[in-house]
Every structure is written in C-alpha cells, then in structure tokens.
Design a protein around this motif. Sequence first.
Motif, PDB file in Angstrom:
ATOM      1  N   VAL A   1      -3.192  -4.039  -6.827  1.00  0.00           N
ATOM      2  CA  VAL A   1      -3.644  -2.746  -6.511  1.00  0.00           C
ATOM      3  C   VAL A   1      -4.930  -2.519  -5.937  1.00  0.00           C
ATOM      4  O   VAL A   1      -5.329  -2.071  -4.823  1.00  0.00           O
ATOM      5  CB  VAL A   1      -3.572  -1.783  -7.809  1.00  0.00           C
ATOM      6  CG1 VAL A   1      -3.941  -0.559  -7.423  1.00  0.00           C
ATOM      7  CG2 VAL A   1      -2.159  -1.907  -8.171  1.00  0.00           C
TER       8      VAL A   1
ATOM      9  N   LEU B   1      -7.465   5.644  -4.407  1.00  0.00           N
ATOM     10  CA  LEU B   1      -6.133   6.051  -4.530  1.00  0.00           C
ATOM     11  C   LEU B   1      -5.757   7.569  -4.310  1.00  0.00           C
ATOM     12  O   LEU B   1      -4.954   7.846  -3.501  1.00  0.00           O
ATOM     13  CB  LEU B   1      -5.411   5.530  -5.995  1.00  0.00           C
ATOM     14  CG  LEU B   1      -4.124   5.872  -6.153  1.00  0.00           C
ATOM     15  CD1 LEU B   1      -3.075   5.241  -4.935  1.00  0.00           C
ATOM     16  CD2 LEU B   1      -3.706   5.634  -7.699  1.00  0.00           C
TER      17      LEU B   1
ATOM     18  N   ARG C   1       0.718  -1.218   0.191  1.00  0.00           N
ATOM     19  CA  ARG C   1       0.133   0.123   0.128  1.00  0.00           C
ATOM     20  C   ARG C   1       0.660   1.244  -0.097  1.00  0.00           C
ATOM     21  O   ARG C   1       0.701   1.972  -0.742  1.00  0.00           O
ATOM     22  CB  ARG C   1      -1.102   0.077   1.336  1.00  0.00           C
ATOM     23  CG  ARG C   1      -1.962   1.248   1.402  1.00  0.00           C
ATOM     24  CD  ARG C   1      -2.802   1.023   2.362  1.00  0.00           C
ATOM     25  NE  ARG C   1      -4.058   1.937   2.001  1.00  0.00           N
ATOM     26  CZ  ARG C   1      -3.766   3.227   2.468  1.00  0.00           C
ATOM     27  NH1 ARG C   1      -2.953   3.992   2.452  1.00  0.00           N
ATOM     28  NH2 ARG C   1      -5.090   4.002   1.992  1.00  0.00           N
TER      29      ARG C   1
ATOM     30  N   LEU D   1      -4.813   3.568 -12.337  1.00  0.00           N
ATOM     31  CA  LEU D   1      -4.270   2.293 -11.390  1.00  0.00           C
ATOM     32  C   LEU D   1      -3.369   1.222 -11.966  1.00  0.00           C
ATOM     33  O   LEU D   1      -2.345   0.653 -11.380  1.00  0.00           O
ATOM     34  CB  LEU D   1      -5.686   1.516 -10.721  1.00  0.00           C
ATOM     35  CG  LEU D   1      -6.516   2.354  -9.495  1.00  0.00           C
ATOM     36  CD1 LEU D   1      -7.665   1.616  -9.183  1.00  0.00           C
ATOM     37  CD2 LEU D   1      -5.627   2.945  -8.392  1.00  0.00           C
TER      38      LEU D   1
ATOM     39  N   LEU E   1       2.515   1.725  -3.417  1.00  0.00           N
ATOM     40  CA  LEU E   1       1.466   2.113  -4.189  1.00  0.00           C
ATOM     41  C   LEU E   1       1.312   3.688  -4.316  1.00  0.00           C
ATOM     42  O   LEU E   1       1.303   4.548  -5.024  1.00  0.00           O
ATOM     43  CB  LEU E   1       0.142   1.342  -4.246  1.00  0.00           C
ATOM     44  CG  LEU E   1       0.217  -0.052  -4.669  1.00  0.00           C
ATOM     45  CD1 LEU E   1      -1.201  -0.608  -4.212  1.00  0.00           C
ATOM     46  CD2 LEU E   1       0.701  -0.244  -6.008  1.00  0.00           C
TER      47      LEU E   1
ATOM     48  N   VAL F   1       5.148  -0.046 -10.009  1.00  0.00           N
ATOM     49  CA  VAL F   1       5.584  -0.683  -8.629  1.00  0.00           C
ATOM     50  C   VAL F   1       5.915  -2.246  -9.155  1.00  0.00           C
ATOM     51  O   VAL F   1       6.867  -2.586  -8.424  1.00  0.00           O
ATOM     52  CB  VAL F   1       4.405  -0.927  -7.576  1.00  0.00           C
ATOM     53  CG1 VAL F   1       4.868  -1.630  -6.417  1.00  0.00           C
ATOM     54  CG2 VAL F   1       4.086   0.857  -7.106  1.00  0.00           C
TER      55      VAL F   1
ATOM     56  N   ILE G   1      -0.005   2.682 -12.060  1.00  0.00           N
ATOM     57  CA  ILE G   1       0.841   2.603 -10.772  1.00  0.00           C
ATOM     58  C   ILE G   1       1.243   1.088 -10.479  1.00  0.00           C
ATOM     59  O   ILE G   1       2.389   0.893  -9.958  1.00  0.00           O
ATOM     60  CB  ILE G   1      -0.330   2.955  -9.813  1.00  0.00           C
ATOM     61  CG1 ILE G   1      -0.459   4.709  -9.830  1.00  0.00           C
ATOM     62  CG2 ILE G   1       0.321   2.984  -8.181  1.00  0.00           C
ATOM     63  CD1 ILE G   1       0.598   5.511  -9.842  1.00  0.00           C
ATOM     64  N   ALA G   2       0.374   0.242 -10.935  1.00  0.00           N
ATOM     65  CA  ALA G   2       0.709  -1.241 -10.563  1.00  0.00           C
ATOM     66  C   ALA G   2       1.891  -1.504 -11.371  1.00  0.00           C
ATOM     67  O   ALA G   2       2.849  -2.156 -10.858  1.00  0.00           O
ATOM     68  CB  ALA G   2      -0.230  -2.113 -10.931  1.00  0.00           C
TER      69      ALA G   2
END
Length: 196
Positions: free
Chosen positions: A55, A65, A20, A41, A23, A48, A44-45
């Motif tokens: 996510v 988010l 978390r 999202l 992210l 990371v 962002i996934a």
Amino acid sequence: MVTVSTSAEMVRTYHHGDLRSALVEAGLRALETTEIGDISLRQIARDVGVSATAVYRHFPDKRALLVALAGAGIEKLGEAQRTAAESAGGGPGAFGATGRAYVRFALAHPALFRLIFTHLPPPGDTVFGESLAARLLQDKAAAATGGDPAETRRLMVQAWAVVHGLAMLMLDGQLPPDDALIDQVIDPATLFGRRR
C-alpha cells in the motif's frame, strides 16, 4: 507479484493488474461503513489482500489515500450528474438535473461527499477544478447564459451554492432528505434564470 505473509507465516502469491485502483475501490467501500478518521492503510491492505508495504508504494500516508478517494469521489459525482443530464435530454432541464443529482449523490454517499470537500485542493477559478463535474457545470451554465463569460461564472457559483447548501442542510439534519423538496428547490426555470 506481491508476496503477503499470513498470520500463520504461510506465504501466498497475490497478483493484481492495478493495485492502486483496487486500493481506491477498497477505500471507497470502507467509506460506506467506516468513519473517515477510522480508515487505515493497514485495513485497506487487508481488504485487498496485500501487505501494508504494498500500500505504501502507492500511498505514502493516509492523507494521500484520502486525497485519492476524494478525487475518485468527484469523478463519481460527475458521472452521476452526466447520467442525470443525459436522462433529462439537454437544455435547462439537464442543468437542473445535474443539480438534483448533486444533492442525491450527497445523500447516498455522505462520507464520500464530505471527504471530497475536505481533501481536494481548492478549485481555483473553476468550480470543482478540472473534474467531469466542473466541465458539466461549465457547459450547462454557458448554454443557459448564451456563453457570456461573466454570466456563466455567476450562474456556476449560484447553482453550486444552492445545490451544495441544500445538500449540507439535508446531511446535517436541518432539512428532511425529501426528493420532492429537492425537485422543488432545484427548479432551473425559476432559480437559475438570467438576472434582470
């Protein structure tokens, strides 16, 4: 352990102690270069190195988010203000330093600053809710007013209106983002004194 499929259908193992937080940090980095509406999202996934499914376990949708990013932003703002207050050595100088730090934070992180005020819930009775920034403002205003609750509240709102207004005028290009102007406008000796 989260299993992630690559485009070549190869599987690798990704281990993360606090996904978390990773992210949120990736989202904060994305805000530096990406418009709020363009943050996804899935991106962002990818940043990371986890699947989109991973996510969604932490953030069911983009709004969740963005709320988390806004919360992280208000805490970062509070840290910037705390550092400025400590550098000023306390007293009225520290109160002014927190205001100048607010404007400088807005200028340094415009997308995050705007996100804070579009995605955090209304603060209720206190400016910034229960955040570090709220506690700092309350403490500095109380010290400046001798602890009088009505005067403390008035000073908090007045100070916030001035620094937020100045930040927005500079962000919107109505005033130049000038350090000397920030220092001039946010001068607690002349601006935030008690009402006569």
